[in-house]
Write an enzyme that holds these catalytic residues in place. Structure first.
Site, short mmCIF file in Angstrom:
data_model
loop_
_atom_site.label_atom_id
_atom_site.label_comp_id
_atom_site.label_asym_id
_atom_site.label_seq_id
_atom_site.Cartn_x
_atom_site.Cartn_y
_atom_site.Cartn_z
N HIS A 16 0.88 -1.17 0.00
CA HIS A 16 0.00 0.00 0.00
C HIS A 16 0.92 1.22 0.00
O HIS A 16 1.71 1.41 0.93
CB HIS A 16 -0.91 0.00 1.23
CG HIS A 16 -1.96 -1.09 1.17
ND1 HIS A 16 -2.40 -1.79 2.27
CD2 HIS A 16 -2.63 -1.59 0.10
CE1 HIS A 16 -3.32 -2.67 1.88
NE2 HIS A 16 -3.47 -2.57 0.57
N GLU A 55 1.63 3.36 3.09
CA GLU A 55 2.10 2.73 4.33
C GLU A 55 3.60 2.53 4.17
O GLU A 55 4.06 1.58 3.53
CB GLU A 55 1.34 1.42 4.55
CG GLU A 55 -0.16 1.68 4.74
CD GLU A 55 -1.02 0.41 4.71
OE1 GLU A 55 -0.46 -0.69 4.85
OE2 GLU A 55 -2.24 0.55 4.54
N GLU A 95 1.57 -5.46 10.52
CA GLU A 95 1.22 -4.03 10.65
C GLU A 95 2.18 -3.48 11.69
O GLU A 95 2.09 -3.82 12.87
CB GLU A 95 -0.23 -3.88 11.11
CG GLU A 95 -1.26 -4.60 10.23
CD GLU A 95 -1.60 -3.82 8.96
OE1 GLU A 95 -1.17 -2.66 8.84
OE2 GLU A 95 -2.29 -4.39 8.09
N HIS A 150 3.01 -3.69 6.49
CA HIS A 150 1.99 -2.64 6.31
C HIS A 150 2.05 -1.65 7.46
O HIS A 150 2.91 -1.76 8.34
CB HIS A 150 0.59 -3.28 6.24
CG HIS A 150 0.34 -4.02 4.96
ND1 HIS A 150 -0.56 -3.58 4.01
CD2 HIS A 150 0.88 -5.16 4.47
CE1 HIS A 150 -0.57 -4.43 2.99
NE2 HIS A 150 0.30 -5.40 3.24
#
Ligand SMILES: [Zn+2]
Length: 678
Positions: free
Chosen positions: A302, A305, A507, A416
């Site tokens: 992404h 990110e 994440e 991410h």
């Protein structure tokens, strides 16, 4: 001369005639004798005068060949002074001869005059032709010279324009470098070290600048900087957001400085044509070594990110620096593992991204597609996702799929931002038996949970589970992907189902685009967990499968009892298998066409401590056709070398275990068609 001769001859003839008339007059005898005597004397005198005349002209006539007959005549005439001949008869003869000669001369003069005119005409014609040819030649050469002059002028113009462009570009690069050096000098109290040629600096990485669509220009800049890259030792990597060309530049430099343990390659291009660079690190960075597992980290899928880009560059810097300094942790990792690092999977998205913590500007690729929803999905049926064909996937996704086919990855993580949790497969479900208590559970769930916890517990705070103020805490900082929120077309499910690579979605920061000043602390938070996670590639068992002839075989199915994978794990082209397992006893079943099914129980220790999974090879025994006539033909293995995801069923009901023989494929297709009709 002929006319003079004619006149003279005429006059002589006339005088002779007059003398002849005078001789016949009547006079006395004495007088007659005397007169006759005088007449004879007079005639002889006249004849002599004529002869003398011809003799005087003889020399003149000797030069003209046509008049040489006079010579004979002259000789004869000369003898006349002494011989007595009949004058009239002789005169007539000579006269006729003279007239004939005269006619001949006139004829020859006429012929020569005609010839002369003819020659003059020919000369005139020839001269005219030469003049015409000369005019044409002059015109031709004039045109040629003008054309050459025009070409020369154009060439000079082109060279001049090119030189001006090059000069302008060089000036631009120079100014850019000078600005970067100035920025570096402002940032650092220590003086900038200038080494090598020209303006090469050992610290060429200035403040991050958003550059979009300038890849080609930067490539030229990279060429300009190449001598610096080769001559400069490893640079200090700043904590900031390097743009895409700067990442490319950094990877080139690391590769040039550490050629023995690094290999830089591209897996393809983004939609806008930016290279998707991967740096491989290890003892044999260019190619796979039997027994050495393949590991990968992917970041920036992404585009907005961005912390993953930073920590992966820092990880590269850390690994190569540690290896050069003979630090044990780096030596152990690089000696036992081949590590592939893709710092940005979505460089186009990064170029468009916003620096906000939560907004999603730049999340997608250039076509506005979320790449983590674009992979073929094992749980999406034909009706819901007819575009499963890879050709319809985005360029970045196709590049990763191709990459997975090139290397047999064992373990992977996809970095991410926007949360602090280690998420593991499945992300999706079709409501089948995999759904357990709100989670979509894989056959290797225990291993996935372990892997996720390795990351969360080695992280500074992830294991606490409630750092980012989410709606609900993540227990121990880990979660099943589907349980968090279901998604179709995710990358980690694709890795696990079709590439038999266990992948996690990490994440790693609450903020998607953290402030620059937080980067050193965020790197420190993640460093230990990033290294510990790589080490987990040595879990379980690894080895090769050999056929009855002792040859390693591809596509042999290696299964662990109680772990029925949607696509069974198979040996790769080296005949190798890697099976990540926690310590314990496991029953293995190995099947390969034309060979007896082999079952063995293995006691698996904890491999990561030793930087190696347990090594175990399977030796198959060939069976005879008469002993088992229903045994599948060995060639069928190559007919279905991979899991055919187009045969997945729709949601609802238990998913039948796919079979990988030709018969199984037909039955699967029939079932799929039946479900579509229903
Ligand atoms: Zn994301």
């Amino acid at each position: 001369m002929a006319a003079q001769f004619r006149k003279s001859a005429g006059r002589t003839a006339s005088n002779s005639s007059e003398q002849q008339v005078d001789v016949s007059c009547e006079v006395p005898t004495e007088t007659k004798r005397t007169a006759l005597k005088y007449c004879l004397l007079l005639a002889s005198g006249l004849a002599c005068v004529i002869i003398i005349y011809f003799t005087m002209n003889l020399k003149l006539h000797q030069t003209v060949s046509s008049l040489k007959n006079h010579l004979r005549f002259g000789n004869v005439a000369s003898s006349m002074c002494h011989d007595i001949v009949p004058l009239k008869e002789n005169y007539e003869t000579k006269k006729m001869e003279l007239l004939k000669i005269e006619a001949d001369i006139e004829q020859k003069i006429l012929e020569r005059q005609l010839k002369n005119q003819e020659i003059k005409h020919w000369a005139w014609v020839s001269n005219e032709a030469a003049n015409r040819e000369m005019a044409v030649g002059v015109q031709l050469f004039t045109s040629l010279i003008r054309s050459l002059e025009r070409s020369q002028a154009e060439l000079i113009g082109m060279i001049d324009a090119k030189q001006k462009t090059t000069k302008t570009q060089a000036k631009g690069f120079t100014q850019e470098l000078e600005q970067e050096i100035s920025a570096l000098m402002r940032r650092s109290s220590s003086p900038v070290t200038v080494v090598g040629v020209g303006r090469c600096s050992s610290r060429i990485y200035g403040p991050a600048k958003r550059q979009t669509g300038h890849t080609a220009v930067m490539s030229s800049g990279l060429l300009f900087l190449l001598p610096c890259l080769i001559l400069t030792p490893a640079a200090t990597l700043e904590f900031r957001y390097h743009n895409n060309p700067e990442i490319e530049q950094y990877l080139l430099q690391v590769n040039a400085s550490n050629p023995a343990i690094t290999h830089l390659y591209s897996i393809g291009q983004s939609v806008r044509g930016q290279q998707l660079w991967v740096l491989a690190l290890g003892l044999s960075p260019r190619r796979h070594t039997v027994g050495i597992p393949e590991f990968k980290y992917v970041a920036n899928m992404h585009g907005n990110e961005v912390l993953g880009r930073v920590v992966l560059l820092q990880l590269i810097d850390d690994l190569v620096r540690g290896y050069r300094n003979n630090e044990t942790w780096s030596l152990q990792l690089l000696n036992s593992t081949r590590i592939h690092i893709l710092p940005t999977m979505n460089p186009d998205g990064f170029d468009e991204s916003d620096t906000d913590c939560q907004y999603s500007q730049g999340r997608t690729n250039y076509n506005g597609v979320d790449l983590n929803r674009n992979f073929p999905d094992a749980f999406a049926g034909l009706r819901r996702q007819p575009q499963l064909a890879e050709q319809s996937c985005e360029a970045e996704v196709r590049a990763v799929i191709g990459w997975l086919r090139t290397e047999s990855f064992v373990l992977s993580a996809n970095l991410h931002g926007g949360a602090l949790v280690a998420s593991y497969p499945y992300d999706n479900s079709n409501g089948g038996s995999e759904l357990v208590g709100g989670a979509s559970v894989t056959p290797d769930d225990d291993v996935f949970v372990h892997l996720a916890k390795v990351y969360s517990y080695n992280h500074a705070s992830m294991y606490k589970g409630d750092i980012c103020g989410d709606s609900r805490p993540f227990l121990e900082g880990v979660t099943n992907g589907y349980q968090w929120y279901p998604l179709a077309g995710g990358m980690q499910d694709y890795n696990y189902v079709w590439a038999q690579c266990l992948e996690l979605t990490l994440e790693i920061s609450c903020c998607k685009f953290p402030p620059v000043q937080q980067l050193p602390a965020l790197w420190t938070d993640n460093r230990k967990s990033l290294l510990a996670f790589i080490q987990q590639v040595h879990l379980g068992v690894k080895g090769r499968v050999f056929d009855g002839s002792g040859v390693p075989v591809q596509n042999a199915v290696v299964e662990v009892k109680g772990r029925t994978n949607m696509c069974p794990f198979r040996t790769d082209r080296h005949g190798e298998y890697y099976r990540l397992l926690l310590p314990g006893n496991y029953s293995f079943t190995v099947t390969y066409p034309g060979h007896e099914v082999l079952t063995e129980t293995l006691n698996v220790p904890h491999g990561p401590d030793r930087y190696s999974a347990m090594k175990h090879d399977f030796m198959l025994r060939r069976i005879t056709t008469s002993a088992n006539p229903t045994q599948a033909d060995p060639t069928q293995a190559s007919l279905t070398p991979s899991c055919d995801y187009n045969l997945r069923l729709e949601a609802g009901g238990v998913v039948p275990r796919p079979t990988w023989t030709g018969l199984g494929a037909v039955l699967g297709l029939a079932a799929a068609l039946q479900s579509l009709v229903g």
